[in-house]
Design a protein around this motif. Structure first.
Motif, short mmCIF file in Angstrom:
data_model
loop_
_atom_site.label_atom_id
_atom_site.label_comp_id
_atom_site.label_asym_id
_atom_site.label_seq_id
_atom_site.Cartn_x
_atom_site.Cartn_y
_atom_site.Cartn_z
N LYS A 29 0.84 -1.33 0.23
CA LYS A 29 -0.12 -0.14 0.18
C LYS A 29 0.74 1.11 0.00
CE LYS A 29 -0.49 0.17 5.11
NZ LYS A 29 -1.27 0.13 6.16
N ASN A 30 2.18 1.23 0.11
CA ASN A 30 3.12 2.36 0.48
C ASN A 30 3.94 2.24 -0.66
OD1 ASN A 30 2.03 3.17 2.96
ND2 ASN A 30 3.56 1.77 3.75
N LEU A 31 3.62 1.61 -1.88
CA LEU A 31 4.35 1.52 -3.00
C LEU A 31 4.48 2.99 -3.75
CD1 LEU A 31 5.95 0.00 -5.40
CD2 LEU A 31 3.77 -0.42 -6.60
N LYS A 32 3.32 3.69 -3.86
CA LYS A 32 3.27 4.93 -4.56
C LYS A 32 4.25 5.87 -3.65
CE LYS A 32 -0.84 6.05 -2.14
NZ LYS A 32 -2.26 6.27 -2.44
N GLU A 33 4.13 5.79 -2.38
CA GLU A 33 5.10 6.85 -1.78
C GLU A 33 6.70 6.51 -1.96
OE1 GLU A 33 2.43 5.32 -0.38
OE2 GLU A 33 1.14 7.25 0.14
N LYS A 34 6.81 5.12 -2.21
CA LYS A 34 8.37 4.72 -2.46
C LYS A 34 8.69 4.93 -3.70
CE LYS A 34 8.36 0.68 0.87
NZ LYS A 34 8.35 -0.89 0.65
N LYS A 35 7.65 5.03 -4.86
CA LYS A 35 8.44 5.22 -6.28
C LYS A 35 8.27 6.57 -6.55
CE LYS A 35 7.16 2.31 -9.14
NZ LYS A 35 6.72 1.39 -10.19
N TYR A 36 7.56 7.36 -5.94
CA TYR A 36 7.21 8.70 -6.42
C TYR A 36 6.98 9.67 -4.75
CZ TYR A 36 6.49 6.84 -10.90
OH TYR A 36 6.76 6.16 -12.11
N PRO A 37 8.06 9.83 -4.15
CA PRO A 37 7.72 10.32 -2.57
C PRO A 37 7.45 11.94 -3.02
CG PRO A 37 10.31 9.96 -3.30
CD PRO A 37 9.44 9.02 -4.34
#
Length: 506
Positions: free
Chosen positions: A174-182
Protein backbone atom coordinates in the motif's frame (compact mmCIF):
# COMPACT_ATOMS: atom_id res chain seq x y z
CA UNK A 1 -20.43 29.80 -5.44
CA UNK A 2 -19.19 29.45 -9.01
CA UNK A 3 -18.54 32.52 -11.14
CA UNK A 4 -17.57 32.33 -14.80
CA UNK A 5 -15.51 35.01 -16.48
CA UNK A 6 -14.99 34.81 -20.24
CA UNK A 7 -12.22 36.86 -21.78
CA UNK A 8 -13.93 36.66 -25.16
CA UNK A 9 -17.49 35.74 -26.09
CA UNK A 10 -16.59 32.67 -28.13
CA UNK A 11 -14.67 29.73 -26.76
CA UNK A 12 -14.40 26.65 -29.02
CA UNK A 13 -12.63 24.76 -26.26
CA UNK A 14 -15.98 23.85 -24.72
CA UNK A 15 -17.43 20.88 -26.51
CA UNK A 16 -19.89 19.70 -23.85
CA UNK A 17 -23.52 20.68 -23.50
CA UNK A 18 -24.66 23.04 -20.77
CA UNK A 19 -25.98 20.16 -18.64
CA UNK A 20 -22.73 18.23 -18.89
CA UNK A 21 -20.89 21.45 -18.10
CA UNK A 22 -22.90 21.85 -14.88
CA UNK A 23 -22.23 18.23 -13.97
CA UNK A 24 -18.53 18.80 -14.60
CA UNK A 25 -18.50 21.85 -12.34
CA UNK A 26 -20.38 20.07 -9.56
CA UNK A 27 -18.12 17.03 -9.76
CA UNK A 28 -14.80 18.84 -10.18
CA UNK A 29 -15.26 21.70 -7.74
CA UNK A 30 -17.56 20.39 -5.02
CA UNK A 31 -15.73 21.22 -1.77
CA UNK A 32 -17.00 18.04 -0.22
CA UNK A 33 -15.28 15.87 -2.81
CA UNK A 34 -12.28 14.14 -1.26
CA UNK A 35 -10.14 14.50 -4.36
CA UNK A 36 -10.87 18.18 -4.83
CA UNK A 37 -11.32 19.46 -1.29
CA UNK A 38 -8.25 21.67 -1.59
CA UNK A 39 -9.18 23.27 -4.90
CA UNK A 40 -9.98 26.96 -4.74
CA UNK A 41 -9.65 27.97 -8.35
CA UNK A 42 -9.33 26.18 -11.63
CA UNK A 43 -10.06 26.55 -15.31
CA UNK A 44 -12.23 24.60 -17.65
CA UNK A 45 -9.29 22.76 -19.15
CA UNK A 46 -7.74 21.94 -15.82
CA UNK A 47 -5.05 24.58 -15.85
CA UNK A 48 -6.05 26.03 -12.53
CA UNK A 49 -4.20 26.10 -9.25
CA UNK A 50 -4.75 24.81 -5.73
CA UNK A 51 -5.66 26.23 -2.37
CA UNK A 52 -8.63 26.05 -0.02
CA UNK A 53 -11.97 27.78 -0.14
CA UNK A 54 -15.49 27.40 -1.37
CA UNK A 55 -15.56 29.96 -4.16
CA UNK A 56 -14.54 28.88 -7.60
CA UNK A 57 -13.52 31.14 -10.47
CA UNK A 58 -13.64 29.66 -13.93
CA UNK A 59 -11.49 31.58 -16.39
CA UNK A 60 -12.42 30.67 -19.94
CA UNK A 61 -9.75 31.48 -22.53
CA UNK A 62 -10.73 32.64 -25.98
CA UNK A 63 -9.90 30.76 -29.14
CA UNK A 64 -7.23 33.22 -30.20
CA UNK A 65 -6.00 34.54 -26.86
CA UNK A 66 -2.25 35.06 -26.73
CA UNK A 67 -0.86 32.31 -24.46
CA UNK A 68 1.62 34.66 -22.85
CA UNK A 69 -0.78 37.44 -21.85
CA UNK A 70 -2.30 35.69 -18.85
CA UNK A 71 0.79 34.29 -17.15
CA UNK A 72 0.30 33.79 -13.44
CA UNK A 73 3.90 32.78 -12.64
CA UNK A 74 2.70 30.31 -10.02
CA UNK A 75 5.19 27.87 -8.55
CA UNK A 76 4.89 24.57 -6.76
CA UNK A 77 6.19 23.86 -3.28
CA UNK A 78 9.54 22.93 -4.78
CA UNK A 79 9.83 26.16 -6.75
CA UNK A 80 8.97 24.73 -10.15
CA UNK A 81 7.12 27.13 -12.52
CA UNK A 82 3.45 26.36 -12.98
CA UNK A 83 2.60 28.71 -15.84
CA UNK A 84 -1.05 28.60 -16.85
CA UNK A 85 -0.33 28.63 -20.56
CA UNK A 86 2.31 27.50 -23.01
CA UNK A 87 5.77 28.93 -22.40
CA UNK A 88 9.25 27.95 -23.48
CA UNK A 89 10.37 28.35 -19.90
CA UNK A 90 8.13 25.62 -18.58
CA UNK A 91 10.81 22.98 -18.84
CA UNK A 92 14.27 24.29 -18.24
CA UNK A 93 16.07 21.13 -19.24
CA UNK A 94 14.38 20.68 -22.61
CA UNK A 95 16.61 19.68 -25.47
CA UNK A 96 16.66 22.34 -28.15
CA UNK A 97 18.94 20.69 -30.64
CA UNK A 98 16.39 21.03 -33.41
CA UNK A 99 14.69 24.15 -32.16
CA UNK A 100 16.03 26.39 -34.91
CA UNK A 101 15.07 24.76 -38.20
CA UNK A 102 16.86 27.38 -40.27
CA UNK A 103 20.02 27.75 -38.20
CA UNK A 104 23.41 28.21 -39.81
CA UNK A 105 26.58 28.70 -37.80
CA UNK A 106 27.69 31.46 -40.17
CA UNK A 107 24.52 33.44 -39.67
CA UNK A 108 23.67 35.72 -36.79
CA UNK A 109 22.20 34.29 -33.62
CA UNK A 110 18.69 35.71 -33.05
CA UNK A 111 17.94 37.55 -29.85
CA UNK A 112 15.21 35.01 -28.93
CA UNK A 113 12.68 37.65 -27.93
CA UNK A 114 9.54 36.54 -26.16
CA UNK A 115 6.19 38.26 -26.67
CA UNK A 116 7.20 40.95 -24.20
CA UNK A 117 10.34 41.73 -26.15
CA UNK A 118 12.68 40.40 -23.45
CA UNK A 119 15.37 37.87 -24.14
CA UNK A 120 14.41 34.39 -23.03
CA UNK A 121 16.85 32.10 -21.26
CA UNK A 122 18.49 29.40 -23.33
CA UNK A 123 17.50 25.98 -22.12
CA UNK A 124 20.42 23.97 -20.81
CA UNK A 125 20.63 20.46 -22.23
CA UNK A 126 21.30 17.78 -19.65
CA UNK A 127 22.74 15.53 -22.32
CA UNK A 128 21.26 12.39 -20.77
CA UNK A 129 20.47 9.59 -23.18
CA UNK A 130 16.81 8.79 -23.65
CA UNK A 131 15.62 5.19 -23.37
CA UNK A 132 14.70 3.49 -26.62
CA UNK A 133 11.17 4.50 -27.63
CA UNK A 134 10.29 0.85 -28.32
CA UNK A 135 10.99 -0.34 -24.81
CA UNK A 136 10.67 0.88 -21.26
CA UNK A 137 11.41 -0.29 -17.75
CA UNK A 138 9.22 -1.24 -14.81
CA UNK A 139 10.94 -0.50 -11.54
CA UNK A 140 11.02 -3.40 -9.12
CA UNK A 141 9.08 -2.88 -5.90
CA UNK A 142 12.25 -3.31 -3.83
CA UNK A 143 14.22 -0.78 -5.87
CA UNK A 144 15.95 -3.48 -7.87
CA UNK A 145 17.20 -2.73 -11.41
CA UNK A 146 14.52 -2.08 -14.03
CA UNK A 147 13.03 -4.90 -16.05
CA UNK A 148 12.91 -4.21 -19.80
CA UNK A 149 9.54 -4.85 -21.39
CA UNK A 150 8.66 -4.19 -25.01
CA UNK A 151 5.79 -2.14 -26.40
CA UNK A 152 2.20 -3.19 -25.74
CA UNK A 153 3.43 -6.26 -23.84
CA UNK A 154 4.89 -3.87 -21.26
CA UNK A 155 1.60 -1.97 -20.91
CA UNK A 156 -0.38 -5.17 -20.43
CA UNK A 157 2.14 -6.38 -17.88
CA UNK A 158 1.90 -3.11 -15.96
CA UNK A 159 -1.88 -3.37 -15.82
CA UNK A 160 -1.61 -6.89 -14.40
CA UNK A 161 1.03 -5.84 -11.89
CA UNK A 162 -1.09 -2.99 -10.55
CA UNK A 163 -4.31 -4.94 -10.42
CA UNK A 164 -3.80 -5.66 -6.75
CA UNK A 165 -1.27 -8.46 -7.24
CA UNK A 166 2.33 -8.59 -8.32
CA UNK A 167 3.53 -11.43 -10.60
CA UNK A 168 4.41 -13.75 -7.72
CA UNK A 169 0.97 -13.33 -6.16
CA UNK A 170 2.05 -11.07 -3.30
CA UNK A 171 -0.44 -8.32 -2.40
CA UNK A 172 0.56 -4.88 -3.66
CA UNK A 173 2.34 -2.82 -1.01
CA UNK A 174 0.00 0.00 0.00
CA UNK A 175 2.99 2.30 0.39
CA UNK A 176 4.37 1.55 -3.06
CA UNK A 177 3.34 4.90 -4.49
CA UNK A 178 5.18 6.75 -1.71
CA UNK A 179 8.29 4.66 -2.34
CA UNK A 180 8.28 5.16 -6.10
CA UNK A 181 7.17 8.80 -6.21
CA UNK A 182 7.85 10.34 -2.77
CA UNK A 183 7.87 13.98 -3.88
CA UNK A 184 4.78 13.58 -6.02
CA UNK A 185 2.95 11.83 -3.17
CA UNK A 186 3.82 14.70 -0.88
CA UNK A 187 2.64 17.31 -3.37
CA UNK A 188 -0.68 15.72 -4.41
CA UNK A 189 -3.03 12.94 -3.36
CA UNK A 190 -1.57 10.14 -5.45
CA UNK A 191 -3.86 7.28 -6.43
CA UNK A 192 -2.10 3.94 -6.86
CA UNK A 193 -4.21 3.36 -9.98
CA UNK A 194 -2.17 6.09 -11.68
CA UNK A 195 1.14 4.27 -11.25
CA UNK A 196 1.12 2.32 -14.56
CA UNK A 197 0.66 5.57 -16.47
CA UNK A 198 3.32 7.36 -14.43
CA UNK A 199 5.83 4.59 -15.04
CA UNK A 200 5.10 4.65 -18.77
CA UNK A 201 5.41 8.43 -19.03
CA UNK A 202 8.64 8.31 -17.04
CA UNK A 203 10.25 6.57 -20.01
CA UNK A 204 10.01 9.88 -21.87
CA UNK A 205 12.07 11.65 -19.23
CA UNK A 206 9.10 13.05 -17.31
CA UNK A 207 10.09 13.62 -13.68
CA UNK A 208 8.07 14.03 -10.52
CA UNK A 209 8.23 17.82 -10.81
CA UNK A 210 6.77 17.54 -14.32
CA UNK A 211 3.93 15.33 -13.07
CA UNK A 212 3.09 18.04 -10.52
CA UNK A 213 2.85 20.59 -13.33
CA UNK A 214 0.69 18.25 -15.39
CA UNK A 215 -1.59 17.67 -12.40
CA UNK A 216 -1.91 21.39 -11.73
CA UNK A 217 -2.75 22.12 -15.34
CA UNK A 218 -5.10 19.22 -15.97
CA UNK A 219 -5.63 16.75 -13.16
CA UNK A 220 -7.59 14.20 -15.26
CA UNK A 221 -4.52 13.71 -17.46
CA UNK A 222 -3.01 11.46 -14.78
CA UNK A 223 -6.13 9.31 -14.69
CA UNK A 224 -5.92 8.22 -18.34
CA UNK A 225 -5.76 4.51 -19.07
CA UNK A 226 -2.15 3.61 -19.85
CA UNK A 227 -3.10 1.76 -23.05
CA UNK A 228 -5.01 4.78 -24.32
CA UNK A 229 -2.10 7.06 -23.50
CA UNK A 230 0.32 4.82 -25.37
CA UNK A 231 -1.99 4.70 -28.41
CA UNK A 232 -2.09 8.52 -28.57
CA UNK A 233 1.62 9.02 -28.07
CA UNK A 234 2.44 6.28 -30.57
CA UNK A 235 0.31 8.11 -33.13
CA UNK A 236 2.05 11.43 -32.48
CA UNK A 237 5.44 9.80 -32.92
CA UNK A 238 4.22 8.12 -36.12
CA UNK A 239 3.55 11.56 -37.66
CA UNK A 240 6.99 12.88 -36.77
CA UNK A 241 7.04 13.88 -33.10
CA UNK A 242 10.41 12.90 -31.66
CA UNK A 243 10.64 10.74 -28.57
CA UNK A 244 12.63 13.43 -26.77
CA UNK A 245 9.94 16.06 -27.47
CA UNK A 246 7.10 14.10 -25.83
CA UNK A 247 8.06 15.37 -22.38
CA UNK A 248 7.91 19.02 -23.40
CA UNK A 249 4.59 18.48 -25.19
CA UNK A 250 2.92 16.78 -22.22
CA UNK A 251 4.18 19.27 -19.65
CA UNK A 252 2.78 22.11 -21.73
CA UNK A 253 -0.40 20.37 -22.90
CA UNK A 254 -1.22 17.32 -20.72
CA UNK A 255 -4.76 17.33 -22.14
CA UNK A 256 -3.31 15.60 -25.22
CA UNK A 257 -3.38 12.34 -23.29
CA UNK A 258 -7.17 12.60 -23.29
CA UNK A 259 -7.59 13.44 -26.98
CA UNK A 260 -8.66 10.45 -29.06
CA UNK A 261 -6.73 9.60 -32.19
CA UNK A 262 -9.75 9.31 -34.50
CA UNK A 263 -11.80 12.30 -33.30
CA UNK A 264 -9.07 14.83 -32.56
CA UNK A 265 -5.45 14.07 -33.36
CA UNK A 266 -5.96 12.87 -36.93
CA UNK A 267 -8.20 15.79 -37.87
CA UNK A 268 -5.61 18.33 -36.68
CA UNK A 269 -2.76 16.55 -38.46
CA UNK A 270 -4.87 16.45 -41.64
CA UNK A 271 -5.53 20.18 -41.26
CA UNK A 272 -1.79 20.91 -41.14
CA UNK A 273 -1.12 18.70 -44.13
CA UNK A 274 -3.90 20.46 -46.05
CA UNK A 275 -2.03 23.75 -45.67
CA UNK A 276 0.85 22.35 -47.67
CA UNK A 277 3.08 21.56 -44.71
CA UNK A 278 5.43 18.64 -45.51
CA UNK A 279 4.96 15.52 -43.42
CA UNK A 280 8.58 15.87 -42.27
CA UNK A 281 7.69 19.16 -40.52
CA UNK A 282 4.38 18.24 -38.86
CA UNK A 283 6.05 16.67 -35.82
CA UNK A 284 8.13 19.81 -35.24
CA UNK A 285 5.07 22.03 -35.46
CA UNK A 286 3.28 19.89 -32.86
CA UNK A 287 6.31 20.08 -30.57
CA UNK A 288 6.44 23.87 -30.84
CA UNK A 289 2.70 24.52 -30.48
CA UNK A 290 1.02 21.49 -28.86
CA UNK A 291 -1.90 23.64 -27.72
CA UNK A 292 -3.26 23.68 -31.28
CA UNK A 293 -4.98 20.36 -30.45
CA UNK A 294 -7.20 22.20 -27.95
CA UNK A 295 -8.57 24.47 -30.68
CA UNK A 296 -11.43 23.43 -32.91
CA UNK A 297 -10.38 22.96 -36.52
CA UNK A 298 -13.66 24.33 -37.88
CA UNK A 299 -14.36 27.08 -35.34
CA UNK A 300 -10.87 28.35 -34.64
CA UNK A 301 -7.98 27.13 -36.82
CA UNK A 302 -9.68 27.51 -40.20
CA UNK A 303 -10.98 31.02 -39.35
CA UNK A 304 -7.43 32.00 -38.38
CA UNK A 305 -6.15 30.81 -41.75
CA UNK A 306 -8.92 32.67 -43.56
CA UNK A 307 -7.99 35.85 -41.67
CA UNK A 308 -4.35 35.50 -42.70
CA UNK A 309 -5.38 35.21 -46.35
CA UNK A 310 -8.32 37.62 -46.58
CA UNK A 311 -7.41 40.33 -44.06
CA UNK A 312 -3.63 40.20 -43.71
CA UNK A 313 -3.04 39.43 -47.37
CA UNK A 314 -0.75 36.39 -47.18
CA UNK A 315 -0.96 34.33 -50.34
CA UNK A 316 -2.36 30.82 -50.01
CA UNK A 317 0.77 29.29 -51.51
CA UNK A 318 2.81 30.88 -48.70
CA UNK A 319 0.64 29.65 -45.81
CA UNK A 320 2.61 26.45 -45.27
CA UNK A 321 5.91 28.34 -45.12
CA UNK A 322 4.50 30.96 -42.73
CA UNK A 323 3.17 28.34 -40.30
CA UNK A 324 6.41 26.37 -40.42
CA UNK A 325 8.32 29.51 -39.45
CA UNK A 326 5.89 30.39 -36.65
CA UNK A 327 3.40 27.67 -35.62
CA UNK A 328 2.21 29.90 -32.75
CA UNK A 329 0.46 32.07 -35.32
CA UNK A 330 -2.36 29.50 -35.35
CA UNK A 331 -3.12 29.88 -31.64
CA UNK A 332 -2.68 33.59 -31.00
CA UNK A 333 -5.18 36.45 -31.24
CA UNK A 334 -4.09 37.16 -34.79
CA UNK A 335 -6.40 40.12 -35.43
CA UNK A 336 -4.99 42.08 -32.49
CA UNK A 337 -1.36 41.17 -33.31
CA UNK A 338 -1.73 42.13 -36.96
CA UNK A 339 -3.64 45.39 -36.47
CA UNK A 340 -1.35 46.81 -33.78
CA UNK A 341 1.86 46.08 -35.71
CA UNK A 342 0.37 47.19 -39.02
CA UNK A 343 -0.62 50.55 -37.53
CA UNK A 344 2.77 50.94 -35.82
CA UNK A 345 4.85 50.28 -38.95
CA UNK A 346 2.57 52.47 -41.06
CA UNK A 347 2.86 55.37 -38.64
CA UNK A 348 6.53 54.93 -37.73
CA UNK A 349 8.03 54.23 -41.16
CA UNK A 350 5.26 55.09 -43.58
CA UNK A 351 5.25 51.45 -44.66
CA UNK A 352 2.61 50.47 -47.24
CA UNK A 353 0.57 47.33 -46.63
CA UNK A 354 2.28 45.25 -49.30
CA UNK A 355 5.67 45.86 -47.64
CA UNK A 356 4.31 44.81 -44.24
CA UNK A 357 2.77 41.68 -45.76
CA UNK A 358 6.18 40.81 -47.22
CA UNK A 359 7.70 41.23 -43.75
CA UNK A 360 5.14 38.92 -42.16
CA UNK A 361 5.53 36.33 -44.92
CA UNK A 362 9.32 36.25 -44.55
CA UNK A 363 9.38 36.51 -40.76
CA UNK A 364 5.95 35.87 -39.16
CA UNK A 365 7.60 36.02 -35.72
CA UNK A 366 7.20 39.76 -36.23
CA UNK A 367 3.63 39.33 -35.01
CA UNK A 368 4.90 38.05 -31.65
CA UNK A 369 7.48 40.76 -30.91
CA UNK A 370 6.75 43.53 -28.46
CA UNK A 371 6.53 46.96 -30.08
CA UNK A 372 8.10 48.89 -27.20
CA UNK A 373 10.84 46.41 -26.31
CA UNK A 374 11.40 44.69 -29.66
CA UNK A 375 10.51 46.63 -32.80
CA UNK A 376 11.01 50.25 -31.76
CA UNK A 377 14.53 49.90 -30.22
CA UNK A 378 15.87 48.29 -33.42
CA UNK A 379 14.27 50.87 -35.66
CA UNK A 380 15.72 53.62 -33.47
CA UNK A 381 19.16 52.01 -33.67
CA UNK A 382 19.08 52.03 -37.47
CA UNK A 383 18.09 55.70 -37.29
CA UNK A 384 20.93 56.45 -34.89
CA UNK A 385 23.55 55.22 -37.37
CA UNK A 386 22.26 57.56 -40.06
CA UNK A 387 19.60 55.58 -41.92
CA UNK A 388 16.46 57.33 -43.14
CA UNK A 389 12.99 55.84 -42.77
CA UNK A 390 12.97 54.88 -46.46
CA UNK A 391 16.30 53.06 -46.04
CA UNK A 392 15.09 51.30 -42.89
CA UNK A 393 11.98 50.17 -44.75
CA UNK A 394 14.12 48.72 -47.56
CA UNK A 395 16.27 46.82 -45.08
CA UNK A 396 13.32 45.46 -43.10
CA UNK A 397 11.37 44.47 -46.20
CA UNK A 398 14.40 42.61 -47.57
CA UNK A 399 15.62 41.19 -44.24
CA UNK A 400 12.90 41.28 -41.59
CA UNK A 401 15.03 39.03 -39.35
CA UNK A 402 16.91 42.18 -38.32
CA UNK A 403 14.06 42.78 -35.85
CA UNK A 404 15.00 39.56 -34.03
CA UNK A 405 18.72 40.30 -33.62
CA UNK A 406 20.29 41.44 -30.39
CA UNK A 407 21.35 45.07 -30.33
CA UNK A 408 24.41 44.54 -28.12
CA UNK A 409 25.60 41.18 -29.41
CA UNK A 410 24.81 41.49 -33.14
CA UNK A 411 23.76 44.80 -34.63
CA UNK A 412 26.11 47.19 -32.83
CA UNK A 413 29.33 45.10 -33.18
CA UNK A 414 28.67 44.48 -36.86
CA UNK A 415 28.01 48.16 -37.53
CA UNK A 416 31.27 49.14 -35.79
CA UNK A 417 33.20 46.54 -37.82
CA UNK A 418 31.55 47.81 -41.00
CA UNK A 419 32.74 51.41 -40.55
CA UNK A 420 36.01 50.88 -38.63
CA UNK A 421 37.47 47.76 -40.26
CA UNK A 422 35.75 47.47 -43.64
CA UNK A 423 35.77 51.25 -44.28
CA UNK A 424 32.18 51.19 -45.52
CA UNK A 425 29.42 53.76 -45.20
CA UNK A 426 26.12 52.91 -43.59
CA UNK A 427 24.38 53.41 -46.95
CA UNK A 428 26.00 50.18 -48.17
CA UNK A 429 23.56 48.29 -45.93
CA UNK A 430 20.65 49.22 -48.19
CA UNK A 431 22.39 47.38 -51.05
CA UNK A 432 23.63 44.48 -48.93
CA UNK A 433 21.20 44.17 -45.97
CA UNK A 434 22.21 40.51 -45.60
CA UNK A 435 25.42 41.79 -44.00
CA UNK A 436 23.43 42.30 -40.80
CA UNK A 437 22.32 38.65 -40.75
CA UNK A 438 25.79 37.16 -41.18
CA UNK A 439 27.91 36.01 -38.26
CA UNK A 440 30.72 38.41 -37.42
CA UNK A 441 32.98 35.65 -36.05
CA UNK A 442 32.14 32.88 -38.52
CA UNK A 443 31.98 34.77 -41.80
CA UNK A 444 32.56 38.54 -41.86
CA UNK A 445 35.85 38.77 -39.95
CA UNK A 446 37.44 35.54 -41.31
CA UNK A 447 36.84 36.44 -44.97
CA UNK A 448 38.06 40.00 -44.47
CA UNK A 449 41.21 38.94 -42.62
CA UNK A 450 41.89 36.13 -45.10
CA UNK A 451 41.88 38.48 -48.08
CA UNK A 452 44.06 40.92 -46.14
CA UNK A 453 46.55 38.13 -45.37
CA UNK A 454 46.67 37.24 -49.08
CA UNK A 455 47.05 40.95 -49.95
CA UNK A 456 43.96 40.68 -52.12
CA UNK A 457 41.76 43.04 -50.15
CA UNK A 458 40.97 46.07 -52.34
CA UNK A 459 41.86 49.55 -51.17
CA UNK A 460 39.03 51.66 -49.86
CA UNK A 461 35.69 50.14 -48.86
CA UNK A 462 35.79 46.38 -48.51
CA UNK A 463 33.40 44.74 -51.01
CA UNK A 464 30.42 43.40 -49.05
CA UNK A 465 29.59 41.26 -52.06
CA UNK A 466 32.48 38.95 -51.08
CA UNK A 467 30.65 38.07 -47.86
CA UNK A 468 27.49 36.79 -49.51
CA UNK A 469 28.56 33.71 -51.60
CA UNK A 470 29.27 30.25 -50.20
CA UNK A 471 32.76 29.38 -48.97
CA UNK A 472 33.52 27.53 -52.22
CA UNK A 473 32.50 30.49 -54.39
CA UNK A 474 34.40 32.91 -52.14
CA UNK A 475 37.61 30.92 -52.51
CA UNK A 476 37.23 30.63 -56.29
CA UNK A 477 36.08 34.16 -57.13
CA UNK A 478 37.76 36.31 -54.48
CA UNK A 479 40.62 34.46 -52.76
CA UNK A 480 41.84 32.35 -55.66
CA UNK A 481 42.88 29.57 -53.31
CA UNK A 482 41.65 26.23 -52.01
CA UNK A 483 38.74 25.81 -49.64
CA UNK A 484 40.88 23.81 -47.18
CA UNK A 485 43.34 26.67 -46.86
CA UNK A 486 40.57 29.15 -46.02
CA UNK A 487 38.90 26.80 -43.52
CA UNK A 488 42.21 26.22 -41.75
CA UNK A 489 42.78 29.99 -41.54
CA UNK A 490 39.30 30.54 -40.13
CA UNK A 491 39.79 27.85 -37.51
CA UNK A 492 43.07 29.39 -36.33
CA UNK A 493 41.41 32.80 -36.14
CA UNK A 494 38.50 31.46 -34.10
CA UNK A 495 40.85 29.71 -31.66
CA UNK A 496 42.95 32.84 -31.26
CA UNK A 497 39.92 35.05 -30.58
CA UNK A 498 38.53 32.52 -28.12
CA UNK A 499 41.84 32.57 -26.23
CA UNK A 500 41.81 36.38 -26.19
CA UNK A 501 38.28 36.48 -24.78
CA UNK A 502 39.18 33.88 -22.16
CA UNK A 503 42.22 35.88 -21.04
CA UNK A 504 40.14 39.03 -20.71
CA UNK A 505 37.66 37.21 -18.51
CA UNK A 506 40.48 35.88 -16.34
Amino acid sequence: MVSIFSLYPCNPLLYSSSSSFRNFVEWHFNPSSSSNSNSASSSIDGRGGGGGGSKVLLVIAAAHSNPNILKTNRKSKYGYPLSTYDSDDDDEDDDDEDGDWLSDEEFAEPARLDTNGKRSKLHASKGKERQNEKEWGVRDFDNEPSTRIRGSEGVASLRRNYNGKVPNGVTLDKNLKEKKYPRLSEEIILDSKWLPLLDYLSTFGIKESHFVQMYQRHMPSLQINVCSAQERLDYLMSVGVKHRDVRRILVRQPQILGYTVENNLKSHVAFLAGLGIPSSRIGQIIAVAPSLFSYSVENSLKPTVRYLVEEVGIKERDLGKVIQLSPQILVQRIDVSWNTRYMFLTKELGAPKDSIVKMVTKHPQLLHYSIDDGLLPRINFLRSIGMKNSDILKVLTSLTQVLSLSLEDNLKPKYLYLVNELNNEVQSLTKYPMYLSLSLDQRIRPRHRFLVSLKKAPKGPFPLGSLVPTDECFCQQWAGTSLDKYLAFRQRLLVRRFAEKFERKM
